[in-house]
Design a protein around this motif. Structure first.
Motif: not given
Length: 356
Positions: A54-82
């Motif tokens: 989930a974390v890797l998929a979130e980082a990949l998606a944000l990178k493709l969208r041209g957005r910073a991945a770390l701030p979004a990953i640090k909200d732990y929403s992907a972790v809870v989904t996983a």
């Protein structure tokens, strides 16, 4: 000195996403420990795999969208989904199916709609249903609970940590074992199958070691574990009582009505509460603040509809447990429910009378 006031509403408490998500992770601990105790190491392996994917998929998606991945990953929403996704799949599900489900949940259901706060469906349940429809046999093949009476009665065995890892990553069973020796129907599945074969409730309970006091052996304690976690979320005010109470109340009302009608054809209401994922769904899944209703009245309608839908699908539908389907179906209805359950604006009735 000048004082700057921001627009209302004012709140003395700041609910940051990462803090809320961490509270949810903490609340999952009791139920997770019980799952591991009864169903083995595969539960933890699935949770680790799902989180990494989930974390890797979130980082990949944000990178493709041209957005910073770390701030979004640090909200732990992907972790809870996983974690929620991992708790719903069988402990021996092949790793690549876990990967497919998480990719669907994160990339399609969450990021394709704009990321956290924009997804109309619960990502964890959407990923689970995607796998359930695509691979129905694999996603409904559970290990038997590690209860000595049950194992001896069914001549079943459990898997060690090494055996579980080998099975998940290679699909190889230990020498001398077959799927029939390590798998068993869930209580909901067996109840549904035997009722369809014409057996009565008393016959089913007397002839099977799967049953405990109210629900299935092992599953009762899993429900208690997630109930404790849900009460913790209520105590911390991470969630409100409206949706969980409405979900459980809707299921209990429907199941009680039919049980009173024919207790030999419809299981005792407590069986529905403690034989599947309804408690996990009521406190941790249906309360998703993004895909659930926002008005208090709407939350009661939304939750009650989920509970009734779970009973309908369990009783007459094609799947023994129905929490994921019920939640996704009601996610579709959320905009309509919110629209018709908005509180009346203060003074609206008085103005209408003056115009009349």
């Amino acid at each position: 000195m000048a004082t700057t006031f921001i627009s209302s509403p004012h709140s003395a408490r700041v609910n940051q996403v990462d803090q809320v998500m961490l509270q949810v992770c903490l609340a999952l601990v009791p139920g997770t420990l019980v799952l591991v105790w009864f169903f083995g190491w595969g539960v933890l392996i699935n949770m680790v795999l799902a989180t990494v994917f989930a974390v890797l998929a979130e980082a990949l998606a944000l990178k493709l969208r041209g957005r910073a991945a770390l701030p979004a990953i640090k909200d732990y929403s992907a972790v809870v989904t996983a974690l929620l996704f991992a708790l719903t799949i069988p402990p021996t599900l092949p790793w690549w199916m876990t990967l497919l489900g998480i990719l669907f949940a994160i990339l399609i259901v969450k990021q394709l709609y704009g990321g956290i706060g924009y997804n109309p469906f619960n990502p964890a349940m959407a990923g689970y249903v995607f796998l359930l429809i695509s691979y129905p046999v694999a996603t409904t093949s559970w290990l038997p609970p590690d209860v000595s009476v049950l194992l001896e009665a069914r001549d079943l065995t459990t898997l060690s940590l090494f055996d579980t890892e080998r099975l998940i990553f290679t699909g190889a069973l230990p020498e001398g074992l077959t799927w029939d020796a390590i798998s068993a129907a869930t209580p909901l599945d067996e109840m549904r199958t035997l009722l369809d074969q014409g057996q009565r409730i008393d016959e089913i309970r007397a002839g099977s070691p799967l049953w405990g006091l109210f629900g299935g052996r092992g599953w009762e304690w899993v429900g208690v574990g997630f109930l404790l976690g849900g009460l913790y979320l209520l105590w911390q005010r991470v969630i409100s009582w409206h949706i969980p109470v409405a979900v459980l109340g809707g299921l209990l009302s429907a199941s009680t009505a039919f049980w009173l009608l024919d207790p030999q054809l419809y299981p005792f209401p407590g069986f529905h509460l403690f034989s599947g994922g309804i408690i996990l769904g009521a406190f941790f899944i249906a309360t998703d603040p993004v895909s659930a209703c926002t008005t208090r009245r709407g939350q009661l309608i939304y939750g009650a509809a989920i509970g009734v839908t779970v009973f309908v699908i369990r009783t007459w539908g094609g799947y023994p447990d129905a929490v994921a389907f019920a939640v996704l179906l009601m996610n579709i209805a959320v905009p309509m429910i919110d629209h018709y359950s908005q509180p009346r604006v203060f003074g609206q009735r008085r103005r209408a009378r003056k115009k009349a």
